[in-house]
Design a protein around this motif. Structure first.
Motif, PDB file in Angstrom:
ATOM      1  N   ASP A 145      -2.221   4.741  -3.190  1.00 62.86           N
ATOM      2  CA  ASP A 145      -3.501   4.107  -2.873  1.00 62.86           C
ATOM      3  C   ASP A 145      -4.338   5.022  -1.987  1.00 62.86           C
ATOM      4  O   ASP A 145      -5.555   5.118  -2.139  1.00 62.86           O
ATOM      5  CB  ASP A 145      -3.264   2.775  -2.155  1.00 62.86           C
ATOM      6  CG  ASP A 145      -2.546   1.766  -3.039  1.00 62.86           C
ATOM      7  OD1 ASP A 145      -3.163   1.282  -3.989  1.00 62.86           O
ATOM      8  OD2 ASP A 145      -1.357   1.494  -2.774  1.00 62.86           O
ATOM      9  N   ILE A 146      -3.655   5.664  -1.045  1.00 57.31           N
ATOM     10  CA  ILE A 146      -4.323   6.592  -0.123  1.00 57.31           C
ATOM     11  C   ILE A 146      -3.636   7.942  -0.220  1.00 57.31           C
ATOM     12  O   ILE A 146      -2.404   8.035  -0.146  1.00 57.31           O
ATOM     13  CB  ILE A 146      -4.279   6.067   1.326  1.00 57.31           C
ATOM     14  CG1 ILE A 146      -5.100   4.784   1.454  1.00 57.31           C
ATOM     15  CG2 ILE A 146      -4.793   7.119   2.305  1.00 57.31           C
ATOM     16  CD1 ILE A 146      -5.012   4.124   2.820  1.00 57.31           C
ATOM     17  N   MET A 173       0.835  -1.188   0.000  1.00 59.76           N
ATOM     18  CA  MET A 173       0.000   0.000   0.000  1.00 59.76           C
ATOM     19  C   MET A 173       0.877   1.247   0.000  1.00 59.76           C
ATOM     20  O   MET A 173       1.840   1.342   0.755  1.00 59.76           O
ATOM     21  CB  MET A 173      -0.908   0.001   1.232  1.00 59.76           C
ATOM     22  CG  MET A 173      -1.841   1.194   1.307  1.00 59.76           C
ATOM     23  SD  MET A 173      -2.877   1.138   2.790  1.00 59.76           S
ATOM     24  CE  MET A 173      -3.862  -0.302   2.440  1.00 59.76           C
ATOM     25  N   VAL A 174       0.542   2.199  -0.866  1.00 55.26           N
ATOM     26  CA  VAL A 174       1.280   3.465  -0.944  1.00 55.26           C
ATOM     27  C   VAL A 174       0.417   4.560  -0.324  1.00 55.26           C
ATOM     28  O   VAL A 174      -0.709   4.810  -0.775  1.00 55.26           O
ATOM     29  CB  VAL A 174       1.636   3.829  -2.400  1.00 55.26           C
ATOM     30  CG1 VAL A 174       2.385   5.166  -2.451  1.00 55.26           C
ATOM     31  CG2 VAL A 174       2.474   2.724  -3.030  1.00 55.26           C
ATOM     32  N   ILE A 175       0.929   5.193   0.701  1.00 54.93           N
ATOM     33  CA  ILE A 175       0.214   6.263   1.416  1.00 54.93           C
ATOM     34  C   ILE A 175       0.977   7.561   1.193  1.00 54.93           C
ATOM     35  O   ILE A 175       2.165   7.659   1.525  1.00 54.93           O
ATOM     36  CB  ILE A 175       0.118   5.956   2.916  1.00 54.93           C
ATOM     37  CG1 ILE A 175      -0.561   4.603   3.148  1.00 54.93           C
ATOM     38  CG2 ILE A 175      -0.637   7.067   3.647  1.00 54.93           C
ATOM     39  CD1 ILE A 175      -0.483   4.119   4.582  1.00 54.93           C
ATOM     40  N   ALA A 176       0.310   8.550   0.624  1.00 55.46           N
ATOM     41  CA  ALA A 176       0.989   9.801   0.269  1.00 55.46           C
ATOM     42  C   ALA A 176       0.353  10.991   0.981  1.00 55.46           C
ATOM     43  O   ALA A 176      -0.873  11.074   1.119  1.00 55.46           O
ATOM     44  CB  ALA A 176       0.944  10.022  -1.239  1.00 55.46           C
ATOM     45  N   GLU A 220       4.358  -2.015   6.952  1.00 57.79           N
ATOM     46  CA  GLU A 220       4.699  -2.566   5.640  1.00 57.79           C
ATOM     47  C   GLU A 220       4.376  -1.614   4.492  1.00 57.79           C
ATOM     48  O   GLU A 220       4.786  -1.852   3.358  1.00 57.79           O
ATOM     49  CB  GLU A 220       3.945  -3.889   5.425  1.00 57.79           C
ATOM     50  CG  GLU A 220       4.279  -4.976   6.437  1.00 57.79           C
ATOM     51  CD  GLU A 220       5.753  -5.332   6.428  1.00 57.79           C
ATOM     52  OE1 GLU A 220       6.341  -5.376   5.331  1.00 57.79           O
ATOM     53  OE2 GLU A 220       6.315  -5.548   7.523  1.00 57.79           O
ATOM     54  N   ALA A 221       3.655  -0.564   4.757  1.00 54.54           N
ATOM     55  CA  ALA A 221       3.247   0.363   3.697  1.00 54.54           C
ATOM     56  C   ALA A 221       4.419   1.224   3.227  1.00 54.54           C
ATOM     57  O   ALA A 221       5.415   1.375   3.934  1.00 54.54           O
ATOM     58  CB  ALA A 221       2.100   1.249   4.191  1.00 54.54           C
ATOM     59  N   VAL A 222       4.255   1.775   2.023  1.00 55.56           N
ATOM     60  CA  VAL A 222       5.230   2.724   1.483  1.00 55.56           C
ATOM     61  C   VAL A 222       4.695   4.130   1.744  1.00 55.56           C
ATOM     62  O   VAL A 222       3.529   4.428   1.434  1.00 55.56           O
ATOM     63  CB  VAL A 222       5.430   2.509  -0.035  1.00 55.56           C
ATOM     64  CG1 VAL A 222       6.353   3.586  -0.611  1.00 55.56           C
ATOM     65  CG2 VAL A 222       5.996   1.115  -0.306  1.00 55.56           C
TER      66      VAL A 222
END
Length: 490
Positions: free
Chosen positions: A168-169, A61-64, A93-95
């Motif tokens: 993703d978020i 999961m990519v959280i920006a 574990e997210a990016v």
């Protein structure tokens, strides 16, 4: 007359004959636009899938976070770093990605700055996406129609961010609501926002309607009824569009009761809106002794806040000058005002120079000091030695600096509006926690009154204030923030 009637009938028939072809052309253009946008969305989705793939083949999961000024030293930046740290604890574990326009520094320097300014160190790696078009959201670029210019500029800046990384978020942590539909509908992201201060508020509409001169309502407009009406129409139209783009957010977090009231009236998304008080480093200041330290003679007045126009530092300087002229409680030589804050850009630096000139004009340059972008340890030292904390922003959305002053054991004197009035400088178990003021005379008189109190009475106020601000701790923020963003991870 008959000739005029014939001509009018001819023109009506002519325009009627164009009506249906015009509808067909508009329909074709709309379909074409939808196809183009859908194609862009598909391309971005493909890019998202390629970015989410980790080395072991599993999707991450990519959280920006969208925070173009993440290297600044204000309360908004503290929210950013605490939010990142909170999510990293919960989802290791997210990016994690931060969109920033601070192209003159490296990612490592930004992280070191966060530790130096806020005493926050992240536990996992963060990727920085550097944006070259941050100048599009600089207020100095738009001397007229500033709100509209900055908002349209944020769309282009958001597009630059989206092209480089499709998360993703997506969480807008700085108030650029016009980027929300971009990431939601083109990027296919789940979007959230943390609103420190609405881009436009009903209070701003009232200022224009009542023709009051403020920093965001020039005197030549406030004095002219026609210009005021035109600006009022512009504000109402902008408020409608702002409400529309803001309603795209899946999760909305606001930092105070004042902000909540305005966002609910503009965005109308009460079902997904929550108050999440910003994290204040209360614990760090609790080791400062409450008794008045006398390492320096007299009394120290401290102001904490970025050097932005809305912070109204001139009011602090003028009120302090008036206090000195009254020569109450102490000799003027034994009173000192220290303005502590961050400078984001050249405009802020110019503003500091103007404040220095104001001190010279009022002949208080020897009694006022400026401390710019100082490290956290130095900030804490000043807070430990001060007697009074000053705050002068009208309708401050929250006021982290106010909370820090109270936690450090200062007697706070804040503006009688916004977050300080509704959420912070409120009675604790029926006891006074600080003071509020509005005008220059009010501030000068209240400062004089605080100095006239006995050390024992000031100590009592300090104790009440420190006990009341524990609800704004980092720990409370983490619980509220995770509870609010949970919907984005479902």
């Amino acid at each position: 007359m008959a000739c005029v009637g014939m001509n009018l009938g001819y023109f009506l028939r002519f325009f009627y004959s164009l009506f249906f072809p015009g509808l067909i052309v508009c329909g074709i253009l709309c379909v074409f636009l939808v196809i183009v946008l859908w194609g862009i969305r598909l391309l971005l989705q493909r890019k998202k899938r390629s970015m989410s793939a980790s080395k072991n083949g599993k999707n991450q999961m990519v959280i920006a976070f969208f925070h173009p000024y993440c290297n600044a030293g204000g309360g908004g930046e503290r929210v950013l770093w605490c939010a990142l740290r909170t999510l990293q604890k919960k989802y290791p574990e997210a990016v994690y990605v931060v969109y920033t326009g601070d192209v003159n520094v490296s990612g490592q320097q930004i992280l070191e700055g966060a530790f130096r300014k806020f005493n926050i160190r992240l536990i996992h790696r963060v990727q920085f996406v550097f944006l070259r078009k941050r100048y599009l959201v600089e207020d100095s670029r738009y001397p007229c129609f500033t709100l509209l210019g900055q908002s349209l500029g944020s769309i282009f800046l958001g597009w630059e961010a989206l092209l480089q990384c499709v998360p993703d978020i997506y969480i807008d942590s700085m108030g650029y609501a016009f980027t929300l539909p971009l990431f939601k509908y083109l990027g296919g992201c789940r979007v959230g926002s943390y609103v420190h201060y609405p881009t436009i508020s009903t209070d701003m509409l009232s200022v224009v309607k009542n023709q009051d001169a403020r920093f965001n309502n020039a005197a030549f407009i406030s004095r002219n009824p026609f210009f005021s009406k035109v600006k009022l129409i512009y504000y109402y139209l902008f408020a409608s569009i702002y409400g529309l783009v803001g309603s795209c957010s899946d999760v909305v977090m606001v930092n105070s009761s004042w902000t909540l009231n305005h966002i609910l009236s503009l965005w109308k998304v009460g079902n997904c809106t929550n108050i999440v008080y910003p994290p204040c480093d209360v614990q760090t200041f609790l080791d400062i002794p409450l008794h008045e330290k006398k390492t320096i003679p007299g009394h120290l007045f401290i102001s904490i806040g970025q050097f932005r126009p809305e912070k109204n530092h001139p009011l602090q300087i003028r009120a302090f000058a008036k206090l000195l002229s009254k020569k109450v409680a102490e000799s003027p030589a034994l009173l000192k005002l220290v303005l502590i804050g961050g400078c984001r850009n050249k405009d802020d630096e110019l503003r500091v120079n103007q404040l220095r000139r104001l001190c010279e004009d009022l002949k208080v340059q020897e009694d006022v000091e400026f401390k710019i972008n100082i490290p956290f340890d130095e900030l804490k030292k000043y807070l430990s030695e001060a007697t009074v904390g000053l705050h002068t922003m009208w309708n401050e959305h929250f006021g982290i600096g106010v909370v820090e002053c109270m936690a450090a054991g200062m007697v706070i004197l804040a503006h009688n509006s916004g977050g300080p009035k509704l959420d912070i400088v409120v009675p604790h178990e029926g006891e006074i926690t600080g003071f509020l003021a509005e005008s220059e005379e009010d501030y000068a008189e209240t400062m004089a009154y605080i100095l006239s109190l006995s050390a024992e009475k000031r100590l009592e106020i300090r104790k009440n204030a420190r006990a009341s601000v524990r609800r704004f701790s980092d720990q409370e923020f983490e619980v509220s923030f995770l509870s609010s963003v949970e919907k984005l991870f479902e």
